[in-house]
Enzyme design. Structure first.
Site, PDB file in Angstrom:
ATOM      1  N   HIS A 168      44.575 -29.655  13.816  1.00 32.75           N
ATOM      2  CA  HIS A 168      45.049 -30.221  14.678  1.00 32.75           C
ATOM      3  C   HIS A 168      44.256 -30.075  15.579  1.00 32.75           C
ATOM      4  CE1 HIS A 168      43.468 -25.923  15.643  1.00 32.75           C
ATOM      5  NE2 HIS A 168      43.588 -25.561  15.158  1.00 32.75           N
TER       6      HIS A 168
ATOM      7  N   GLU B 266      49.182 -25.258  16.843  1.00 34.51           N
ATOM      8  CA  GLU B 266      48.791 -24.347  16.043  1.00 34.51           C
ATOM      9  C   GLU B 266      48.345 -22.785  15.639  1.00 34.51           C
ATOM     10  OE1 GLU B 266      46.407 -22.625  11.851  1.00 34.51           O
ATOM     11  OE2 GLU B 266      45.347 -22.999  14.117  1.00 34.51           O
ATOM     12  N   GLU B 267      47.567 -22.668  16.897  1.00 37.06           N
ATOM     13  CA  GLU B 267      47.081 -21.787  16.386  1.00 37.06           C
ATOM     14  C   GLU B 267      48.028 -20.133  17.748  1.00 37.06           C
ATOM     15  OE1 GLU B 267      43.971 -20.910  16.077  1.00 37.06           O
ATOM     16  OE2 GLU B 267      43.052 -22.410  16.821  1.00 37.06           O
TER      17      GLU B 267
END
Ligand SMILES: *[C@@H]1O[C@H](CO)[C@@H](O)[C@H](O)[C@H]1NC(C)=O
Ligand SMILES: *[C@@H]1O[C@H](CO)[C@@H](O)[C@H](O)[C@H]1NC(C)=O
Ligand SMILES: *[C@@H]1O[C@H](CO)[C@@H](O)[C@H](O)[C@H]1NC(C)=O
Length: 474
Positions: free
Chosen positions: A291, A337-338
């Protein structure tokens, strides 16, 4: 790697990657692939050696580190919703085109947009001390004047419930022990919800790491729709332990917490895609990924600059060597993503109709330290094929193979459904020391290790994409 609640509970195994021992071989583990399959895989030895030499000793040597350093120094951190992330994506699209890769494009995704703002915490009683904090992703702000309250310090959710009559009106501090990331991250995840249920007014959570030099570590957290939202931030291991010691001595502790954090309307971002079109079965795909987004502290060099860069540079190396596999090799650099695999979830949804053509999925999001092999999830036969492919990388010592129920973070959306997939096994014992902290800088990354990661990634993805047979599913 590893946003919070998405993975906890269901996909517990992921975080055990660094510490889990390779299980002893049993009769069950033994492979019995048809001889012609083994012979075909072994016939890739010359091309595997060529890729390895090119990436680790040839013109490509040092390139992964150099490209990554240039990128993270230019853009710094790249949190979802930031202009930085979008600029970084534009830059990458241009880089991928310059490498001569096929079908380079961005795929739009709507993502959360949380901003930290200014924040601080100060111990007021029994003495004054500034406590370094990092607000947790998704947290709300405190009122403008901050929250000044007494502390209740607990070591666990159990202890919180033993003292539940004391939580009302308090800032609840969690000083949970670190066991594994997968287990301890529950505190980052659920602290605010559990404390708020008992009338807590804010939470300070010990950073989820086994080692600290007074560094807070952030990460995403989710509120529960039915529970009052309270501000929540991470504190250092050192401060969590100090507060716990003081509390246990019976001292009265008071803190002022100030946070401006807020959630803005959703923003637009993109997953970044590049390919080497397959020469025979172009509709079948082997996917490598990492990512591009990061937290808003440090440079996101490790999480997950390294993983994103070994992925696209594998394609760049294969292109430079003028190799074209039977199937399409696709690099996807995920966004957001986080915040909970947001880019990947959108991609999986939009590409559902092509899922049957997804032959094998790979992801590097647990560090790009010295590589050791692959962590794999899929059927026994698929695993045996991958083990045999890994033997082609014996010269760089990356033949380790570990079977897990599930692997990766973004790709879990596929591997949890039985698609065969792998994540990079590497000497990542120190990964969580830097994870989600200001220490996630280029200093963590090492040129030789990155070359070896790219070499392993390129060989395994290329060979799997070129085999005459596909990777069987569960
Ligand atoms: C945390 O670790 C310490 C030191 O090993 C131990 O004494 C304590 O009981 C542990 N606490 C919890 C809640 O497990
Ligand atoms: C929240 O409350 C509503 C209404 O009582 C209920 O239907 C829902 O399941 C609850 N949600 C959660 C996450 O507990
Ligand atoms: C692989 O391991 C051997 C034995 O430990 C070592 O001599 C060699 O340098 C290693 N190769 C690489 C590429 O790290």
């Amino acid at each position: 790697m590893l946003p919070a609640r998405t993975l906890v509970g269901t996909l517990f195994l992921v975080a055990a990657v660094s510490s889990a021992a390779v299980p002893a071989a049993t009769a069950e583990d033994e492979c019995d692939l048809p001889e012609e399959m083994v012979r075909e895989i072994r016939s890739y030895a010359p091309v595997a050696d060529k890729i390895i030499r090119f990436v680790t000793e040839g013109k490509f040597k040092g390139r992964t580190w150099n490209k990554l350093a240039g990128f993270v120094d230019k853009f710094g951190s790249r949190i979802a919703g930031s202009q930085n992330l979008e600029n970084a994506i534009d830059f990458m699209l241009n880089e991928l085109r310059k490498e001569g890769l096929d079908n380079v494009h961005g795929e739009e995704v709507t993502i959360p947009h949380w901003v930290r703002g200014r924040e601080s915490a100060k111990l007021l009683e029994p003495r004054m001390q500034t406590l370094p904090i990092l607000g947790l992703g998704g947290s709300i702000a405190t009122p403008k004047e901050g929250i000044t309250a007494e502390l209740l310090v607990v070591d666990s959710f159990d202890e919180l419930h033993h003292h539940k009559e004391q939580a009302k009106g308090k800032i609840v501090v969690f000083n949970e022990n670190y066991t594994t990331y997968g287990e301890s991250v529950r505190y980052r995840d659920y602290a605010a919800v559990e404390a708020a249920k008992l009338g807590g007014v804010a939470t300070l959570v010990r950073s989820v790491t086994g080692f600290s030099i007074a560094s807070p570590h952030t990460g995403w957290q989710d509120y529960d729709t039915n529970v009052t939202q309270i501000p929540t931030a991470s504190i250092t291991i050192e401060d969590a332990q100090m507060l716990s010691r003081m509390f246990k001595r019976g001292e009265k502790l008071k803190v002022r917490l100030y946070m401006e954090a807020k959630t803005l309307p959703p923003a637009k971002s993109r997953n970044t895609v590049a390919e080497i079109k397959g020469k025979e079965k172009a509709d079948e795909v082997v996917l490598v990924s990492g990512h591009l987004d990061s937290w808003d502290v440090g440079q996101g060099a490790m999480d997950d600059g390294g993983g994103a860069f070994v992925s696209w540079l594998s394609l760049a190396a294969i292109r430079k060597l003028d190799l074209r596999p039977r199937r399409t090799l696709r690099a996807v650099l995920w966004t957001a993503e986080e915040e909970g695999l947001v880019g990947a979830a959108s991609y999986v949804e939009k590409h559902k109709s092509e899922e049957g053509k997804l032959n094998f999925v790979m992801e590097s999001d647990e560090g790009t330290f010295t590589p050791q092999g692959l962590v794999f999830s899929g059927s026994k036969t698929a695993g045996c094929i991958l083990k045999e492919v890994l033997k082609l990388t014996a010269s760089i010592n990356t033949t380790n193979f570990q079977l897990e129920k599930n692997v990766g973070s973004d790709i879990t959306l596929w591997t949890s459904k039985g698609l065969p997939g792998a994540s990079l096994m590497n000497a990542n014992e120190k990964y969580f020391w830097f994870h989600h902290s200001a220490g996630d800088m280029m200093t963590v990354e090492e040129p030789r290790a990155l070359d070896l990661c790219t070499a392993l990634w390129a060989v395994s993805s290329y060979v799997v994409a070129d085999l005459s047979f596909g990777i069987p599913r569960n």
